[in-house]
Enzyme design. Structure first.
Site, PDB file in Angstrom:
ATOM      1  N   ARG A  73       0.850  -1.188   0.000  1.00 48.43           N
ATOM      2  CA  ARG A  73       0.000   0.000   0.000  1.00 48.43           C
ATOM      3  C   ARG A  73       0.882   1.234   0.000  1.00 48.43           C
ATOM      4  O   ARG A  73       1.798   1.347   0.812  1.00 48.43           O
ATOM      5  CB  ARG A  73      -0.936   0.013   1.208  1.00 48.43           C
ATOM      6  CG  ARG A  73      -2.095   0.999   1.027  1.00 48.43           C
ATOM      7  CD  ARG A  73      -3.095   0.907   2.166  1.00 48.43           C
ATOM      8  NE  ARG A  73      -3.876  -0.316   2.153  1.00 48.43           N
ATOM      9  CZ  ARG A  73      -4.889  -0.567   2.988  1.00 48.43           C
ATOM     10  NH1 ARG A  73      -5.204   0.341   3.909  1.00 48.43           N
ATOM     11  NH2 ARG A  73      -5.560  -1.690   2.927  1.00 48.43           N
ATOM     12  N   SER A 175      -8.448   0.615   0.421  1.00 40.49           N
ATOM     13  CA  SER A 175      -9.480   0.667   1.456  1.00 40.49           C
ATOM     14  C   SER A 175      -9.863   2.107   1.776  1.00 40.49           C
ATOM     15  O   SER A 175     -10.379   2.817   0.929  1.00 40.49           O
ATOM     16  CB  SER A 175      -8.993  -0.085   2.702  1.00 40.49           C
ATOM     17  OG  SER A 175     -10.036  -0.260   3.628  1.00 40.49           O
ATOM     18  N   ASP A 333     -16.913   1.729   4.301  1.00 38.51           N
ATOM     19  CA  ASP A 333     -15.768   2.458   3.761  1.00 38.51           C
ATOM     20  C   ASP A 333     -15.675   2.194   2.254  1.00 38.51           C
ATOM     21  O   ASP A 333     -16.455   1.409   1.702  1.00 38.51           O
ATOM     22  CB  ASP A 333     -14.485   2.103   4.516  1.00 38.51           C
ATOM     23  CG  ASP A 333     -13.996   0.694   4.283  1.00 38.51           C
ATOM     24  OD1 ASP A 333     -14.786  -0.133   3.805  1.00 38.51           O
ATOM     25  OD2 ASP A 333     -12.826   0.406   4.609  1.00 38.51           O
ATOM     26  N   ARG A 338     -15.349  -2.435   5.908  1.00 39.53           N
ATOM     27  CA  ARG A 338     -15.537  -1.911   7.261  1.00 39.53           C
ATOM     28  C   ARG A 338     -16.898  -1.237   7.360  1.00 39.53           C
ATOM     29  O   ARG A 338     -17.488  -0.845   6.354  1.00 39.53           O
ATOM     30  CB  ARG A 338     -14.441  -0.899   7.627  1.00 39.53           C
ATOM     31  CG  ARG A 338     -13.045  -1.490   7.621  1.00 39.53           C
ATOM     32  CD  ARG A 338     -11.994  -0.399   7.786  1.00 39.53           C
ATOM     33  NE  ARG A 338     -10.673  -0.895   7.519  1.00 39.53           N
ATOM     34  CZ  ARG A 338      -9.775  -1.210   8.442  1.00 39.53           C
ATOM     35  NH1 ARG A 338     -10.071  -1.068   9.712  1.00 39.53           N
ATOM     36  NH2 ARG A 338      -8.578  -1.656   8.110  1.00 39.53           N
ATOM     37  N   GLU A 432     -11.977  -6.533  14.652  1.00 38.99           N
ATOM     38  CA  GLU A 432     -10.876  -5.675  15.055  1.00 38.99           C
ATOM     39  C   GLU A 432     -11.468  -4.312  15.378  1.00 38.99           C
ATOM     40  O   GLU A 432     -12.478  -3.904  14.789  1.00 38.99           O
ATOM     41  CB  GLU A 432      -9.817  -5.573  13.961  1.00 38.99           C
ATOM     42  CG  GLU A 432     -10.280  -4.960  12.664  1.00 38.99           C
ATOM     43  CD  GLU A 432      -9.184  -4.890  11.607  1.00 38.99           C
ATOM     44  OE1 GLU A 432      -8.073  -5.389  11.878  1.00 38.99           O
ATOM     45  OE2 GLU A 432      -9.444  -4.338  10.539  1.00 38.99           O
ATOM     46  N   SER A 434     -10.885  -1.367  14.664  1.00 39.11           N
ATOM     47  CA  SER A 434     -10.996  -0.334  13.631  1.00 39.11           C
ATOM     48  C   SER A 434     -12.154  -0.648  12.688  1.00 39.11           C
ATOM     49  O   SER A 434     -12.002  -0.718  11.471  1.00 39.11           O
ATOM     50  CB  SER A 434      -9.679  -0.215  12.864  1.00 39.11           C
ATOM     51  OG  SER A 434      -9.229  -1.471  12.410  1.00 39.11           O
TER      52      SER A 434
END
Length: 620
Positions: A73, A175, A333, A338, A432, A434
């Site tokens: 990334r 993401s 997202d 997410r 998780e 996040s």
């Protein structure tokens, strides 16, 4: 294509480059101009050369990207340390080489390739183009490619890897990162994100073959003409939508649900998929946020395309919900792995749930429905969480009798799910902090699409029982103990500074001596996953796997607070996580929150020293 991307066999021949005075940079510059066939990124390098910007060229060309918790990334643009046509071709060549060593049948199993909606005009770079180049490299070596014909949520790639029996999967996405970034996310044959040693071996394989094999690697049109390319979109979408109905427990309530929901796709891929998932559960479709419904690689309506940032980036969603009298806002997202959730309370105030709070609700919900269907079976039931996430599932497990385990951050949960399934165990919920959730075990990765519709059914059920999400969260804490947590970060754009901060912590009170207090509170245990040290273990060795390529230290304080410092694997951030876990029945929440604020502030000021280290504090 030749005109658009400068694919010309003689384009780089006999280039007379003036020396930069740095032999390493000269070699890297010659390699780039010899290998790169994208006229946009070539022009970027030419411009930097003409301007004599040697430091910028050195930064771009004299180092390479490495695999983090989500593959590669980085920013899009020219350079070996950026995401672009050439580095994606190189990465795919390396992946192919490693897959051939691991899977003799890779030429029959193939590789799944998907992409999101990112793009950058100035570098001629888009997720779709990079996915096609990924496919072209594999097809040029007679490896079948299951390339989605349109953008898909990230969880569709690991789902397809499992469903199709592929050797691996690649998702081109960054993401929720800023618009400048893109990524190359790799999934193994079990559908889980790659982990050690695969990440290091793939990187080694990439470095063994940096020069593109042939002109075919640049031919994105190959995906249209090659018989080895298939399009799994319709099959995988239909199969996924059918299978998520296994998470639907109260369809009759859903079809008559008076609640209204708003959904934001955050300018990404999620709109159509969340709409369809709602219909599969018997709901009316959620109301889309019109400004954020359709893909937009510039993420024009938000300062940051990350719904985890809370109310400041959910403004359009909350405003629409007010107008439409909708009580629950769901935000996926940009790659839809997410989920953020907000709920309007009776006092007309919006409550934006943290990832830990949503996990408490979803964990409770999945257990509630499991027990209804399997009243006597909890011994083979598991819930999983990353080690920096809330311990609320552990509190559930202690009282309810099921199994709970932690994994390293970066959603390494998929591999553990695979291992547990082989021994007849069922993982019914994983998360998780996040805002990454997985209800059930349909996908071996976090999944915002299924999480969104499961939250909707939970809200519908609670509404039928005269409860809100927030009221049920309070009920959960009263039963299992309050878990008050704080998660945030500081930005650090200088990797050596991050290294120095953690080195100082490891030698805080002299060589090899960790801090003994935080905010005046004694530290009773230290776990350093980077070095493998854990003072709570008899042999002083961490139970969690050692992760030497990342930085993460956890402190357990005498007052019960657990605090972790961790360098992000995907962004220039140092994240910090603190949690106060109270026993059931202890309800002095204001005291718990005050104690947590004190420790969190000390953790930041004493250990990270933001002003001294030029760290940028999070904007709220």
């Amino acid at each position: 294509m030749g005109d658009d991307y400068g694919v010309n066999g003689d384009l780089n021949a006999n280039r007379n480059l003036q020396s930069t005075g740095d032999p390493q940079l000269d070699r890297a510059l010659q390699q780039w101009l010899t290998w790169d066939k994208n006229r946009w990124t070539r022009a970027q390098v030419d411009s930097l050369v003409l301007a004599g910007r040697w430091d910028e060229l050195r930064l771009r060309l004299c180092s390479r990207m490495s695999f983090g918790t989500a593959g590669l990334r980085a920013a899009m643009g020219a350079g070996f340390n950026r995401i672009n046509d050439l580095t994606v071709i190189q990465s795919t060549q390396g992946l192919h080489g490693y897959l051939c060593r691991c899977f003799p049948d890779v030429s029959s199993r193939g590789v799944v390739v998907g992409f999101d909606t990112r793009g950058q005009e100035e570098s001629g770079c888009s997720s779709e183009r990079l996915a096609k180049l990924t496919a072209a490299v594999l097809l040029s070596r007679n490896v079948p490619v299951h390339l989605f014909s349109s953008f898909v949520p990230t969880p569709y790639v690991p789902y397809a890897v499992k469903k199709l029996g592929a050797a691996a999967g690649v998702m081109i996405t960054a993401s929720h990162n800023p618009k400048e970034d893109n990524g190359y996310k790799v999934y193994w044959s079990n559908g889980a994100q790659i982990s050690s040693p695969h990440d290091k071996e793939i990187l080694r394989s990439i470095e063994e073959q940096l020069e593109p094999w042939s002109a075919s690697c640049w031919e994105e049109e190959l995906v249209e003409s090659c018989s080895l390319r298939t399009d799994p979109l319709i099959h995988i979408n239909n199969s996924y939508m059918e299978e998520i109905t296994s998470l639907c427990f109260h369809r009759s309530l859903n079809s008559s649900c008076p609640l209204r929901f708003v959904h934001s796709a955050f300018h990404g891929v999620g709109h159509a998929f969340v709409q369809q998932a709602f219909q599969m559960f018997g709901f009316s479709p959620p109301i889309p946020v019109p400004e954020q419904r359709d893909p937009d690689p510039n993420f024009s309506s938000v300062r940051c395309p990350n719904p985890e940032e809370g109310e400041s980036v959910l403004e359009l969603s909350l405003r629409l919900a007010e107008r439409e009298n909708a009580r629950v806002v769901l935000a996926t997202d940009p790659d839809a792995d997410r989920l953020a959730v907000a709920e309007k309370s009776d006092g007309c105030v919006w409550k934006v749930f943290t990832g830990n709070e949503l996990a408490a609700l979803l964990g409770w919900w999945m257990l509630f429905n499991w027990k209804r269907c399997h009243p006597a079976d909890t011994q083979s039931v598991y819930m999983l969480a990353t080690t920096v996430s809330s311990k609320i599932l552990q509190a559930f497990a202690r009282i309810e009798g099921f199994q709970f385990e932690e994994t390293l951050p970066g959603f390494r949960i998929g591999n553990r799910m695979h291992e547990l399934a082989k021994t007849g165990n069922s993982v019914i919920f994983s998360f998780e902090e996040s805002i990454g959730f997985l209800c059930g075990s349909l996908v071996p990765d976090k999944d915002g699409v299924s999480a969104a519709v499961v939250v909707a059914e939970l809200a519908s059920y609670l509404h039928d029982n005269n409860l809100t999400l927030n009221q049920q969260l309070t009920n959960i804490y009263q039963t299992y103990g309050y878990h008050v947590s704080k998660t945030s970060y500081v930005i650090c754009n200088d990797p050596p500074t991050i290294h120095n901060i953690f080195a100082r912590i490891r030698n805080f009170d002299g060589s090899g001596s960790y801090p003994k207090t935080c905010g005046g509170v004694p530290i009773v245990h230290v776990r350093d996953v980077t070095t493998g040290y854990d003072s709570s273990q008899p042999d002083l060795r961490s139970v969690l796997p050692v992760a030497r390529s990342s930085q993460m230290i956890t402190f357990t304080l005498q007052n019960g607070v657990v605090a972790t410092l961790r360098a992000s694997g995907t962004e220039p951030k140092i994240k910090y996580y603190t949690e106060f876990c109270a026993a059931p029945g202890k309800s002095e929440v204001s005291h718990l929150e005050a104690e947590l604020r004190k420790v969190t502030s000390a953790l930041l000021d004493e250990f990270l020293e933001p002003e001294k280290n030029n760290l940028i504090r999070r904007l709220f």
